[in-house]
Design a protein around this motif. Structure first.
Motif, short mmCIF file in Angstrom:
data_model
loop_
_atom_site.label_atom_id
_atom_site.label_comp_id
_atom_site.label_asym_id
_atom_site.label_seq_id
_atom_site.Cartn_x
_atom_site.Cartn_y
_atom_site.Cartn_z
N LEU A 223 0.27 9.80 -4.73
CA LEU A 223 0.46 11.17 -4.23
C LEU A 223 1.35 11.98 -5.16
CD1 LEU A 223 -0.31 12.88 -1.68
CD2 LEU A 223 2.00 12.44 -0.88
N GLN A 224 2.44 11.38 -5.61
CA GLN A 224 3.37 12.11 -6.49
C GLN A 224 2.72 12.39 -7.84
OE1 GLN A 224 6.07 13.72 -6.24
NE2 GLN A 224 7.08 13.73 -8.25
N ALA B 293 0.83 -1.22 0.00
CA ALA B 293 0.00 0.00 0.00
C ALA B 293 0.86 1.27 0.00
CB ALA B 293 -0.94 -0.01 1.21
N HIS B 294 1.95 1.28 0.78
CA HIS B 294 2.77 2.50 0.81
C HIS B 294 3.42 2.78 -0.55
CE1 HIS B 294 1.97 3.30 4.87
NE2 HIS B 294 2.88 2.53 5.45
N GLY B 295 3.86 1.73 -1.23
CA GLY B 295 4.45 1.92 -2.56
C GLY B 295 3.43 2.52 -3.52
N ARG B 296 2.19 2.02 -3.44
CA ARG B 296 1.13 2.51 -4.34
C ARG B 296 0.67 3.91 -3.95
NH1 ARG B 296 -3.25 -0.29 -3.50
NH2 ARG B 296 -2.47 -1.74 -1.94
N VAL C 36 -6.42 11.78 -2.00
CA VAL C 36 -5.64 10.86 -2.83
C VAL C 36 -5.10 9.69 -2.01
CG1 VAL C 36 -3.49 10.66 -4.17
CG2 VAL C 36 -5.02 12.62 -4.51
N VAL C 37 -4.81 9.95 -0.73
CA VAL C 37 -4.16 8.92 0.11
C VAL C 37 -5.02 8.63 1.35
CG1 VAL C 37 -1.76 9.01 -0.61
CG2 VAL C 37 -2.64 10.81 0.85
N PRO C 38 -5.99 7.73 1.23
CA PRO C 38 -6.89 7.43 2.35
C PRO C 38 -6.21 6.53 3.37
CG PRO C 38 -7.42 6.06 0.47
CD PRO C 38 -6.26 6.90 0.05
N SER C 39 -5.29 7.10 4.10
CA SER C 39 -4.49 6.32 5.05
C SER C 39 -4.02 7.27 6.13
CB SER C 39 -3.31 5.69 4.31
OG SER C 39 -2.17 5.63 5.12
N ALA C 40 -4.16 6.88 7.40
CA ALA C 40 -3.82 7.77 8.51
C ALA C 40 -2.36 8.20 8.46
CB ALA C 40 -4.13 7.09 9.83
N SER C 41 -1.47 7.26 8.15
CA SER C 41 -0.05 7.62 8.17
C SER C 41 0.28 8.65 7.08
CB SER C 41 0.84 6.38 8.07
OG SER C 41 0.28 5.43 7.21
N LYS D 70 1.41 12.80 7.38
CA LYS D 70 2.53 13.42 6.66
C LYS D 70 2.08 14.71 5.95
CE LYS D 70 5.79 10.23 7.25
NZ LYS D 70 7.22 10.20 7.23
N LEU D 71 0.88 14.68 5.38
CA LEU D 71 0.39 15.90 4.71
C LEU D 71 0.21 17.02 5.73
CD1 LEU D 71 -2.21 14.47 2.14
CD2 LEU D 71 0.06 15.39 1.65
N ALA D 72 -0.32 16.66 6.91
CA ALA D 72 -0.46 17.68 7.96
C ALA D 72 0.92 18.17 8.40
CB ALA D 72 -1.22 17.08 9.15
#
Ligand code: RVK
Ligand code: MG
Ligand code: MG
Length: 321
Positions: free
Chosen positions: A166-167, A158-161, A195-200, A204-206
């Motif tokens: 995001l990029q 999931a992180h790779g995707r 774009v990134v439905p994930s807490a982690s 990072k965006l915050a």
């Protein structure tokens, strides 16, 4: 809205920004931080900016998009594998090289992608190459979706995707931003939140927003966001460097390299965003003339744009997307 010549220059800028960041960052890859004096010395030399896997794979993806207009995963997997086979010494990640070797050996790409790491790679290799999908996307969600599809060939974790999504979404926003007005960095980050439905990733965006708010140094930003080889530990820092110097591509790319860690990749991703916003003309000529990949990047830009009207190049759906 950019007219056609401007948009062609910005597509070339996206590609050349990738290569410039990659080439300027490569000598410092793995250093915890990069002193300004060391970077100045390298920047002021006239040596060729050789590229690594970041640009090599971005060019393959861009050529694939130019040929097909979208992503055919089986064909793209083969395209990546051929590029690796022809130039295995471009500094590929260890797992990625093994995945590509398996595909070159005839393995099904879906099986190859999970053959090295259980659950697939969370490395930043899908994000580092993804920016060209912004060129053929007509919306942020489409850019993210194409980014994910391009990632799955080597990075199924999931992180790779998410990193690729995001990029690619950020590249789409940068390509369609108005360089004649200061970039609204808060709105840019808001546009990325879905774009990134994930807490982690949301954290990072915050974190980027908070760091921009206090004009954080490169050391502080790298410490807070990460500067490693993982997608989660590098894509946010690249977006930060771009937004920190949204009107100054040279400063943004320098900032990305000075953050240390995975310097070629972080600077390549920042360079793609800065080049997409300010175009090839916005990148220092003293950098672009040193690019090993220069002639091929011009050819790819022509391939990506030749059959498309000004409307095709500049169209972007409104914000309810
Ligand atoms: C050398 C455990 C994992 C993992 C998982 C670790 C080039 C591995 C470019 C792996 C970029 C590394 C970079 C990189 C791009 C990933 N479990 N460890 N599930 N997933 N790793 O091999 O294309 O520089 O140590 O997929 O993402 O300039 O070797 O390659 O900096 O992350 O490599 O992941 O790397 P890979 P990549
Ligand atoms: Mg590299
Ligand atoms: Mg790297």
């Amino acid at each position: 809205m950019a007219d056609r010549p401007q948009m062609v220059d910005r597509i070339l800028g996206l590609l050349a920004g990738t290569a410039v960041g990659d080439g300027l960052g490569a000598p410092f890859e793995g250093r915890s931080s990069v002193p300004a004096t060391a970077l100045d010395r390298w920047i002021s030399s006239s040596r060729t900016l050789h590229h690594t896997d970041d640009t090599a794979m971005a060019m393959v993806l861009a050529e694939h998009l130019a040929r097909s207009g979208g992503i055919d995963q089986a064909v793209l997997a083969s395209d990546f594998a051929v590029a690796w086979y022809q130039e295995p010494l471009r500094g590929y990640g260890g797992g990625a090289a093994r995945v590509l070797a398996a595909i070159a050996d005839g393995a099904d790409w879906r099986q190859a992608a999970v053959s090295v790491f259980e659950g697939g790679s969370w490395g930043n290799g899908a994000a580092m190459r993804v920016a060209p999908v912004a060129v053929v996307s007509t919306s942020v969600p489409e850019a993210a979706e194409l980014g994910r599809r391009s990632a799955e060939i080597t990075h199924t974790h999931a992180h790779g995707r998410h990193g690729a999504a995001l990029q690619s979404a950020a590249a789409h926003l940068a390509l369609h931003s108005d360089p004649d007005h200061p970039l609204d960095t808060d709105a840019f980050l808001v546009d990325l939140t879905d774009v990134v439905p994930s807490a982690s990733w949301q954290e990072k965006l915050a974190g980027i927003s908070a760091l921009l708010g206090r004009e954080a140094s490169t050391e502080e930003a790298a410490g807070a966001l990460g500067n490693d080889i993982g997608a989660l530990g590098s894509v946010p820092l690249a977006v930060f460097a771009f937004l920190r110097h949204a009107e100054a591509p040279e400063a943004a790319i320098r900032c990305a390299v000075r953050c240390g860690g995975d310097t070629d990749t972080i600077a390549a991703m920042t360079g793609a965003l800065s080049g997409a916003r300010h175009g090839y003309a916005g990148l220092p000529a003293s950098w672009t003339f040193r690019l090993e990949a220069g002639p091929r990047l011009h050819r790819i830009t022509a391939q990506l744009t030749q059959d498309r009207s000004a409307g095709d190049l500049t169209r972007r759906r409104p914000r309810e997307e």
